[in-house]
Design an enzyme around this catalytic site. Structure first.
Site, PDB file in Angstrom:
ATOM      1  N   ASP A 186      55.356  37.197  40.183  1.00 15.08           N
ATOM      2  CA  ASP A 186      55.716  36.946  38.782  1.00 15.08           C
ATOM      3  C   ASP A 186      56.611  38.058  38.235  1.00 15.08           C
ATOM      4  O   ASP A 186      57.536  37.796  37.453  1.00 15.08           O
ATOM      5  CB  ASP A 186      54.466  36.832  37.909  1.00 15.08           C
ATOM      6  CG  ASP A 186      53.579  35.662  38.288  1.00 15.08           C
ATOM      7  OD1 ASP A 186      54.084  34.677  38.855  1.00 15.08           O
ATOM      8  OD2 ASP A 186      52.363  35.734  38.014  1.00 15.08           O
ATOM      9  N   ASP A 235      46.433  35.627  40.982  1.00 17.29           N
ATOM     10  CA  ASP A 235      46.937  36.539  39.954  1.00 17.29           C
ATOM     11  C   ASP A 235      45.949  37.681  39.799  1.00 17.29           C
ATOM     12  O   ASP A 235      44.746  37.512  40.039  1.00 17.29           O
ATOM     13  CB  ASP A 235      47.110  35.819  38.617  1.00 17.29           C
ATOM     14  CG  ASP A 235      48.337  34.924  38.582  1.00 17.29           C
ATOM     15  OD1 ASP A 235      49.277  35.165  39.355  1.00 17.29           O
ATOM     16  OD2 ASP A 235      48.355  33.979  37.775  1.00 17.29           O
TER      17      ASP A 235
END
Length: 150
Positions: free
Chosen positions: A129, A113
């Protein structure tokens, strides 16, 4: 034609996600932050072994079982609802995002991430995402506007 378009969107989404994740790993140290847009957006490299807000942290088995199920269901609905644009776009983005993060989980045991919002307390996230989130919003719109479900 829509099947080909769906495949192209999925491949482009996965490739963009994986290339950017690889760039982050190669250029930003784990835990470090690079400001992109002060007080708005930064790049912060983290390893996420859970889901949003680190829910199910350390439960890789859960995602390794759940993701293929989600993909099969999404592909089935995509096949059935391809003629309806909201379903088509939403499900295509969900498949792309799910595959992008699934590749990370299989390859590395965690998801990379990197996007951190600075103006609001929000979990750090990645391109996959974004694809998943937009896909679920569009799927919700599709369900709400589907004349067959009313």
């Amino acid at each position: 034609m829509k099947k080909l378009l769906s495949l192209v969107i999925i491949v482009v989404g996965i490739v963009a996600d994986q290339i950017f994740k690889n760039w982050i790993v190669a250029n930003i140290q784990l835990g470090d932050t690079e400001k992109i847009w002060p007080n708005v957006l930064s790049l912060t490299y983290i390893k996420n072994d859970g889901a949003a807000w680190s829910s199910f942290s350390g439960q890789q088995w859960f995602f390794l079982i759940l993701t293929p199920i989600v993909l099969v269901v999404a592909l089935w609905f995509l096949w059935k609802k391809m003629a309806q644009n909201w379903y088509f776009i939403g499900l295509t983005l969900i498949i792309a995002g799910a595959l992008g993060n699934f590749i990370d989980r299989i390859r590395q045991g965690f998801v990379v991430d990197m996007f951190q919002t600075e103006f609001i307390n929000f979990p750090i996230f990645n391109i996959a995402d974004i694809l998943l989130s937009v896909g679920f919003v569009l799927l919700f719109i599709a369900i709400l506007t589907d004349k067959e479900t009313k």
